[in-house]
Design a protein around this motif. Structure first.
Motif, PDB file in Angstrom:
ATOM      1  N   SER A 278       0.396  -1.248  -0.327  1.00 54.77           N
ATOM      2  CA  SER A 278       0.088  -0.007  -0.165  1.00 54.77           C
ATOM      3  C   SER A 278       0.865   1.276  -0.002  1.00 54.77           C
ATOM      4  N   THR A 279       0.189   2.455  -0.546  1.00 48.59           N
ATOM      5  CA  THR A 279       0.664   3.166  -0.326  1.00 48.59           C
ATOM      6  C   THR A 279       0.657   4.265   0.886  1.00 48.59           C
ATOM      7  N   TYR A 280       1.933   4.941   1.017  1.00 52.26           N
ATOM      8  CA  TYR A 280       2.154   5.926   3.233  1.00 52.26           C
ATOM      9  C   TYR A 280       1.284   7.396   2.237  1.00 52.26           C
ATOM     10  N   ASN A 281       0.748   7.865   2.451  1.00 53.43           N
ATOM     11  CA  ASN A 281       0.303   9.754   2.397  1.00 53.43           C
ATOM     12  C   ASN A 281       1.831  10.275   3.211  1.00 53.43           C
ATOM     13  N   ALA A 282       3.258  10.572   2.493  1.00 51.61           N
ATOM     14  CA  ALA A 282       3.833  10.945   3.727  1.00 51.61           C
ATOM     15  C   ALA A 282       3.794  12.572   3.335  1.00 51.61           C
ATOM     16  N   GLY A 283       4.322  13.266   4.404  1.00 49.26           N
ATOM     17  CA  GLY A 283       4.815  14.407   4.862  1.00 49.26           C
ATOM     18  C   GLY A 283       5.856  15.434   3.899  1.00 49.26           C
ATOM     19  N   ARG A 284       6.019  16.310   4.009  1.00 47.35           N
ATOM     20  CA  ARG A 284       7.756  16.969   3.230  1.00 47.35           C
ATOM     21  C   ARG A 284       8.591  16.346   4.288  1.00 47.35           C
ATOM     22  N   GLU A 285       8.582  16.778   5.763  1.00 47.78           N
ATOM     23  CA  GLU A 285      10.225  16.007   6.669  1.00 47.78           C
ATOM     24  C   GLU A 285      10.299  14.568   6.088  1.00 47.78           C
ATOM     25  N   PHE A 286       9.285  14.013   5.980  1.00 45.35           N
ATOM     26  CA  PHE A 286       9.891  11.931   5.860  1.00 45.35           C
ATOM     27  C   PHE A 286      10.146  12.140   4.050  1.00 45.35           C
ATOM     28  N   LEU A 287       9.163  12.891   3.269  1.00 41.04           N
ATOM     29  CA  LEU A 287       9.975  12.960   1.701  1.00 41.04           C
ATOM     30  C   LEU A 287      10.764  12.809   1.838  1.00 41.04           C
ATOM     31  N   THR A 288      11.423  14.663   2.801  1.00 41.41           N
ATOM     32  CA  THR A 288      12.774  14.618   2.474  1.00 41.41           C
ATOM     33  C   THR A 288      14.191  13.949   3.235  1.00 41.41           C
ATOM     34  N   SER A 289      13.779  13.222   3.772  1.00 42.33           N
ATOM     35  CA  SER A 289      15.165  12.775   4.242  1.00 42.33           C
ATOM     36  C   SER A 289      15.345  10.683   3.935  1.00 42.33           C
ATOM     37  N   PHE A 290      13.745  10.928   2.845  1.00 40.91           N
ATOM     38  CA  PHE A 290      13.694   9.506   1.908  1.00 40.91           C
ATOM     39  C   PHE A 290      14.265   9.442   0.629  1.00 40.91           C
TER      40      PHE A 290
ATOM     41  N   THR B 101      14.627  11.940  10.096  1.00 39.68           N
ATOM     42  CA  THR B 101      13.735  12.843  10.003  1.00 39.68           C
ATOM     43  C   THR B 101      14.056  13.386  11.376  1.00 39.68           C
ATOM     44  N   ASN B 102      13.650  15.093  11.217  1.00 40.23           N
ATOM     45  CA  ASN B 102      12.985  15.141  12.958  1.00 40.23           C
ATOM     46  C   ASN B 102      11.637  14.472  13.000  1.00 40.23           C
ATOM     47  N   ILE B 103      11.142  15.126  14.586  1.00 44.75           N
ATOM     48  CA  ILE B 103       9.736  14.965  14.663  1.00 44.75           C
ATOM     49  C   ILE B 103       9.229  15.576  13.875  1.00 44.75           C
ATOM     50  N   PHE B 104       8.356  14.371  13.218  1.00 45.59           N
ATOM     51  CA  PHE B 104       7.031  14.572  12.819  1.00 45.59           C
ATOM     52  C   PHE B 104       6.031  13.407  13.216  1.00 45.59           C
TER      53      PHE B 104
ATOM     54  N   TRP C 298       6.411   9.915  14.838  1.00 48.67           N
ATOM     55  CA  TRP C 298       7.640   9.564  14.808  1.00 48.67           C
ATOM     56  C   TRP C 298       9.190  10.630  14.458  1.00 48.67           C
ATOM     57  N   ILE C 299      10.051   9.238  15.176  1.00 46.51           N
ATOM     58  CA  ILE C 299      11.665  10.071  14.191  1.00 46.51           C
ATOM     59  C   ILE C 299      11.531   8.494  13.194  1.00 46.51           C
ATOM     60  N   THR C 300      11.718   8.641  11.696  1.00 43.51           N
ATOM     61  CA  THR C 300      12.636   7.562  11.019  1.00 43.51           C
ATOM     62  C   THR C 300      13.641   7.716  10.810  1.00 43.51           C
ATOM     63  N   ALA C 301      14.647   6.811  10.506  1.00 43.19           N
ATOM     64  CA  ALA C 301      15.805   6.547  10.230  1.00 43.19           C
ATOM     65  C   ALA C 301      15.482   5.672   8.420  1.00 43.19           C
ATOM     66  N   PHE C 302      16.638   6.326   7.267  1.00 42.57           N
ATOM     67  CA  PHE C 302      16.412   4.975   6.139  1.00 42.57           C
ATOM     68  C   PHE C 302      17.739   5.162   6.207  1.00 42.57           C
ATOM     69  N   ALA C 303      17.359   3.579   5.715  1.00 40.63           N
ATOM     70  CA  ALA C 303      18.589   3.061   5.214  1.00 40.63           C
ATOM     71  C   ALA C 303      19.418   1.990   3.577  1.00 40.63           C
ATOM     72  N   PRO C 304      19.488   2.623   3.039  1.00 41.92           N
ATOM     73  CA  PRO C 304      19.393   1.714   1.341  1.00 41.92           C
ATOM     74  C   PRO C 304      19.734   0.503   1.625  1.00 41.92           C
TER      75      PRO C 304
END
Length: 541
Positions: free
Chosen positions: A131-143, A155-158, A165-171
């Motif tokens: 399914s898709t995730y309706n992400a905000g600007r903070e999420f998409l920027t780090s993504f 991300t920062n807190i969003f 949440w705070i999310t970390a992305f690893a490739p």
């Protein structure tokens, strides 16, 4: 009444207590705020570092083949998808219940990230694989940064519809080094809010306790500190009411202790002063209704004004009596001595004309005639006091011309007597009101005194100017000068600094200027010189 006015009307103790409490309040609030922000930021930093570390570590456990198979098949029941789901579910179980993970497809669908694998915890929240995730600007920027840099970003807190949440992305890369998916490790940032609430309650409780302790400590300490001040204020109030027997206790040698000691000395001196005031008042004939009544300052000031007025009146009466006595003496001298002296002087002048007398005898005669002339001058001064010319009308006098004439008369005397330089200075033409002959007599007398005061030569200057409705003759010499005691006695009868002076000449000068409604001011310094300033009213057309 305004707050500012209310504060001004408070007692010293309350002002210090309020001010100290306010400063303490600001310090505690500032410290609590800084501590609160530091703790919150520290917790946020720790959580961010935690998810970044987890994302970096667990991204290496994900099979790129399973990711590629999941992208192709996109079937939640496929073994590859199940293995990915198992790994992200284990991420939650192996760490803590507030850390979770998801795998996102590297390809955005309609600019939205989509899930390749959702953990069991995420499924309970309503998230579904693929399914898709309706992400905000903070999420998409780090993504997008992770896709572009192939590095771990966070991300920062969003906030989204599921929480904070705070999310970390690893490739996750394939064999060719291309990013095919992202491991997203999320931490529930609501724990920060919970921790903030806990810290806030703790800080508030501490603040309340500290505030209460500080208040009572300040209150107790300030009472001890201001107790001597309150005692001094109480003593001042009693002194203002007329009680000079009040004594303050001196408990130590601090500043306040020395102040109390000085206060006691002051009250003792005031007590002596008011006793003397009371005795003086009785001596002058002013009786009090109650002899034991303590003076108030207002009463004392009134009493002193009355004493000064009576003393001034007595001085004026004494002066009048003295002048009357001098006048009577002058009249007696004029009638009893002047005529015999004239006869004696005439015979001496006849003897001086005899040629058969020796030069030594002639010198004796000249000396006797000089002394007779000096005695005649003294008698004339006495006569001026005895019969002042009070009927002369005031006339317009050109002060500049009169000053020049007086200086011309004194020029030869100055040059023959000593090496004295004469100087005049006029700011402008000045017209004054007075009597020409008498004023000329005053100027000559004072100029002559100035010349005689400069035994070794010097400079004598005469300046004419205007000041506050008066014409001013300023006569300045560089002679021997006078001290304060000599200045205070200047112009009184029978006081002179000259060996053969009587003081009558200067006394006549004061009397003449006083009749012309003017005044004489004298400024002098021993060894430097003397300045006479003669003030006379300007002539008004």
């Amino acid at each position: 009444m305004s707050v500012k006015s209310s504060y001004r009307n408070l007692s010293l103790y309350k002002k210090i207590l309020l001010f100290s409490f306010f400063i303490t309040f600001l310090v505690v609030i500032s410290t609590a705020g800084i501590s609160f922000l530091y703790q919150s930021n520290q917790l946020k930093t720790e959580l961010t570092e935690r998810v970044v570390g987890v994302a970096s570590l667990w991204s290496a456990t994900i099979s790129q083949d399973d990711v590629i198979a999941s992208q192709k098949i996109r079937n939640p029941d496929h073994p590859a998808v199940e293995r990915l789901t198992y790994i992200v579910s284990m991420l939650n179980e192996r760490n803590s219940n507030y850390i979770d993970g998801h795998i996102y497809d590297a390809n955005l669908i309609y600019k939205k990230p989509s899930f390749l694998a959702v953990s069991k915890t995420g499924q309970k929240m309503g998230l579904v694989n693929f399914s898709t995730y309706n992400a905000g600007r903070e999420f998409l920027t780090s993504f997008n940064k992770t896709l572009h840099d192939k590095k771990v970003h966070h991300t920062n807190i969003f906030r989204d519809q599921y929480g904070v949440w705070i999310t970390a992305f690893a490739p996750i890369v394939d064999k060719e080094g291309q990013v095919i998916a992202l491991l997203g490790v999320v931490v529930d940032a609501s724990v920060i809010e919970k921790d903030q609430n806990r810290i806030a309650i703790y800080l508030f409780s501490s603040f309340l306790l500290i505030t209460i302790l500080v208040y009572f400590t300040l209150r107790w300490g300030l009472k001890k500190v201001t107790e001597p001040i309150n005692e001094i204020i109480s003593g001042i109030n009693q002194v203002s009411a007329g009680n000079f027997d009040v004594k303050l206790q001196i408990k130590d040698e601090s500043d306040l202790g020395r102040l109390s000691e000085n206060f006691n000395q002051m009250t003792e001196q005031l007590s002596i002063l008011f006793k003397q005031l009371s005795m003086t008042s009785k001596e002058l004939g002013h009786s009090q209704k109650d002899e034991n009544l303590l003076y108030k300052f207002e009463d004392a000031i009134d009493e002193m004004e009355q004493i000064i007025e009576r003393t001034k009146l007595q001085r004026e009466l004494q002066h009048a009596e003295k002048m009357n006595a001098i006048g009577q003496l002058a009249a007696s001298v004029a009638h009893e001595i002047r005529n015999p002296m004239t006869v004696v002087k005439g015979f001496l002048q006849l003897f001086l004309g005899k040629k058969h007398m020796s030069e030594e005898e002639h010198s004796y005669l000249r000396l006797m005639i000089d002394e007779m002339n000096r005695a005649e001058i003294i008698i004339n001064d006495y006569l001026s006091l005895a019969k002042p010319d009070i009927n002369q009308e005031a006339e317009k006098i050109n002060a500049n011309d009169l000053a020049l004439k007086a200086m011309d008369l004194m020029n030869s005397y100055a040059m023959l007597s000593k090496n004295i330089e004469l100087a005049t200075h006029f700011e402008k033409q000045v017209s004054i009101k007075g009597n020409t002959s008498e004023l000329k007599q005053v100027l000559i007398n004072i100029l002559k005194n100035g010349i005689e005061a400069m035994k070794d030569g010097g400079k004598l200057s005469l300046t004419v100017s205007e000041f506050n409705g008066y014409g001013v003759f300023e006569i300045r010499d560089t002679g021997i000068g006078m001290n304060l005691d000599e200045l205070s006695r200047l112009g009184t009868a029978f006081y002179s600094l000259k060996e053969k002076g009587t003081g009558i000449g200067l006394m006549v000068c004061y009397q003449i200027i006083d009749r012309m409604k003017g005044r004489i001011e004298v400024d002098s310094e021993k060894g430097i010189g003397t300045t006479f300033k003669i003030y006379l009213p300007l002539f008004q057309n």
